[in-house]
Each structure stands twice: as structure tokens, then as C-alpha cells.
Design an enzyme around this catalytic site. Structure first.
Site, mmCIF file in Angstrom:
data_model
loop_
_atom_site.group_PDB
_atom_site.id
_atom_site.type_symbol
_atom_site.label_atom_id
_atom_site.label_comp_id
_atom_site.label_asym_id
_atom_site.label_seq_id
_atom_site.Cartn_x
_atom_site.Cartn_y
_atom_site.Cartn_z
ATOM 1 N N ALA A 280 0.829 -1.212 0.000
ATOM 2 C CA ALA A 280 0.000 0.000 0.000
ATOM 3 C C ALA A 280 0.862 1.260 0.000
ATOM 4 O O ALA A 280 0.632 2.191 -0.784
ATOM 5 C CB ALA A 280 -0.939 -0.005 1.210
ATOM 6 N N GLU A 281 1.891 1.305 0.851
ATOM 7 C CA GLU A 281 2.733 2.500 0.900
ATOM 8 C C GLU A 281 3.566 2.652 -0.370
ATOM 9 O O GLU A 281 3.810 3.764 -0.827
ATOM 10 C CB GLU A 281 3.641 2.507 2.122
ATOM 11 N N THR A 282 3.951 1.551 -0.974
ATOM 12 C CA THR A 282 4.672 1.614 -2.248
ATOM 13 C C THR A 282 3.810 2.275 -3.311
ATOM 14 O O THR A 282 4.267 3.169 -4.042
ATOM 15 C CB THR A 282 5.088 0.194 -2.696
#
Length: 127
Positions: free
Chosen positions: A49-51
């Protein structure tokens, strides 16, 4: 973007779609991304998700003078997954001068929701 020797490469994350305000990426559910009970690790979901949010946010800034970094992320793990592939669909909810907020949904091959996440990105000036 060079992903060699990064977490992105280690987890097998692949960017499928990259456009202004939207990113789609996949990640395998395998020995790299499972927790000891054989299920997709929540941390791997959050890393995906953060990527997606990071790559998407970077596409929206002046890359010559600005970079983006994660400021906050949360995730709700909805459904377990043992194998196969998860797909993350990230869309920008707010694009400000110093922050962005991204909505990321992880789904399985049948479009069943696996995880939902919201990530706040900070936009900072390059030094």
C-alpha cells in the site's frame, strides 16, 4: 525508477499501471510475503500500500525540486489470503502543497477485498 536491492524487489511488487492520481500494482502471496501461519502478512500488505502511494505521489510533484515520504499509514485487514496474487489500486484523495492522502484497496483475483489502507504522504523540498 531503480528498484534493485529494495523492498519492492524483495517482495516481488510489480507496477502495472502508473498514471496521474492512480497506481495499480501486484504482489505475490508466497514465501516472501506470508507470516508463519501461512497467510499474507499484514506488514507485506502495508508495504504494498505505501509503495503504491509513494510512487503515485512522486508522479504528482515537481521531481526536480521535491520528493515524497510516507507520513502516516493505516490498514484494515479484511480477508485472509494464502497464495496467488494481490492487486493494489491506489487513488489520490487529496493533493495539497505539502501533503497528499491516498486510498489503497488490495483485492484478490476475484476482486474480493483483502485490505483497505489510507496513506498520508509528505511533500518535501530536495536539499
Amino acid at each position: 525508477m531503480n528498484i534493485e536491492n529494495t523492498l519492492i524487489q524483495a517482495l516481488g511488487i510489480e507496477i502495472i499501471t502508473l498514471e496521474k492520481g492512480k497506481v495499480v500494482a501486484t504482489m505475490p502471496v508466497d514465501e516472501r510475503t506470508r507470516q508463519p501461519f501461512g497467510l499474507l502478512h499484514g506488514g507485506a500488505s502495508v508495504a504494498l500500500a505505501e509503495t503504491v502511494a509513494s510512487i503515485g505521489a512522486f508522479e504528482l510533484v515537481d521531481q526536480a525540486t521535491e520528493v515524497v515520504v510516507g507520513l502516516e499509514i493505516n490498514a484494515n485487514h479484511i480477508r485472509a489470503k494464502k497464495d496467488g496474487v494481490v492487486t493494489a489500486i491506489g487513488t489520490v484523495l487529496h493533493q495539497g502543497r505539502t501533503t497528499m492522502v491516498w486510498d489503497i484497496k488490495l483485492v484478490d483475483e476475484q476482486d474480493k477485498l483483502i485490505c483497505v489502507s489510507r496513506c498520508t504522504m509528505a511533500v518535501i523540498k530536495r536539499k
